[in-house]
Design a protein around this motif. Structure first.
Motif, PDB file in Angstrom:
ATOM      1  N   GLY A  41     -10.542 -13.075  26.457  1.00  0.00           N
ATOM      2  CA  GLY A  41     -11.084 -11.993  25.641  1.00  0.00           C
ATOM      3  C   GLY A  41     -10.216 -10.759  25.725  1.00  0.00           C
ATOM      4  N   ALA A  52      -8.818  -9.057  33.824  1.00  0.00           N
ATOM      5  CA  ALA A  52      -9.581  -9.319  32.597  1.00  0.00           C
ATOM      6  C   ALA A  52      -9.743 -10.820  32.369  1.00  0.00           C
ATOM      7  N   ARG A  55     -12.319 -12.034  34.861  1.00  0.00           N
ATOM      8  CA  ARG A  55     -13.656 -11.531  34.488  1.00  0.00           C
ATOM      9  C   ARG A  55     -14.217 -12.303  33.301  1.00  0.00           C
ATOM     10  N   GLU A  56     -13.409 -12.421  32.241  1.00  0.00           N
ATOM     11  CA  GLU A  56     -13.863 -13.144  31.047  1.00  0.00           C
ATOM     12  C   GLU A  56     -14.210 -14.592  31.387  1.00  0.00           C
ATOM     13  N   GLU A  59     -17.519 -14.753  33.231  1.00  0.00           N
ATOM     14  CA  GLU A  59     -18.633 -14.479  32.319  1.00  0.00           C
ATOM     15  C   GLU A  59     -18.904 -15.668  31.399  1.00  0.00           C
ATOM     16  N   GLU A  60     -17.839 -16.291  30.899  1.00  0.00           N
ATOM     17  CA  GLU A  60     -17.987 -17.341  29.895  1.00  0.00           C
ATOM     18  C   GLU A  60     -18.292 -18.720  30.473  1.00  0.00           C
ATOM     19  N   LYS A 106     -21.277 -17.054  21.638  1.00  0.00           N
ATOM     20  CA  LYS A 106     -19.820 -17.023  21.475  1.00  0.00           C
ATOM     21  C   LYS A 106     -19.189 -18.409  21.544  1.00  0.00           C
TER      22      LYS A 106
END
Length: 138
Positions: A41, A52, A55-56, A59-60, A106
Motif C-alpha cells: 500500500g 510501510a 505494516r501493510e 494489516e492485510e 480490499k
C-alpha cells in the motif's frame, strides 16, 4: 492532491514466502481490481518504506512479520485506472501465524502460489516482484 492519481504515489509491497510458495491476494479495488497481487500500500509521510511494507502486510494478512529485505523498485503506470505508482518491494520469510482475509473490502481471496505458476491476471506490482525473485534464484 491524491497520491497515485494527481501525482505519482509512493508505495511499498511485501513478497511473503513460506515453503517455496508466495502469498497472493486478489484485489477488490483499483488499481488493478480483480488482479492477484502481493500485499502492500501507500507509504505514509515520514514512514520508512520497509516499515510501510511490514505494516501493510500485517494489516492485510493478520500475520506477524519479522525481518524484511529489499528486492526491487516497481513502477506501475496504469492508464485504465488513471494511476501511477513507484513502489519499493521487499521480501519476508520470517513470518508467524496463518494468513487470513482481514480486509475483505480490499481483498477478496488469497492463496499460496508457486513462483513459476502464478494465478492470472497478475498485477504489475507482483509481475515485477516475481521477475526479480526469479533473477535472484537463477
Amino acid at each position: 492532491m491524491k497520491p497515485g492519481i494527481d501525482t505519482p504515489g509512493v508505495g511499498s509491497g511485501l513478497v511473503i514466502e513460506r515453503d517455496g510458495k508466495v502469498l497472493l491476494y486478489k484485489r477488490v479495488k483499483p488499481p488493478e481490481a480483480g488482479h492477484w497481487s502481493i500485499v502492500g500500500g501507500k507509504v505514509d509521510h515520514m514512514e520508512p518504506a520497509a516499515a510501510a511494507a511490514k505494516r501493510e502486510a500485517e494489516e492485510e494478512t493478520g500475520l506477524t512479520i519479522g525481518d524484511v529485505r529489499f528486492l526491487c523498485i516497481s513502477e506501475q503506470i496504469i492508464p485504465a485506472d488513471g494511476q501511477h505508482w513507484l513502489s519499493l518491494i521487499y521480501v519476508a520469510d520470517d513470518i508467524k501465524g496463518e494468513p487470513s482475509l482481514t480486509e475483505p473490502d480490499k481483498l477478496s481471496d488469497m492463496g499460496w502460489f508457486d513462483l513459476e505458476a502464478p494465478p492470472h491476471p497478475l498485477s504489475l506490482f507482483a509481475q515485477d516482484a516475481f521477475r526479480h525473485l526469479r533473477q535472484h534464484r537463477s
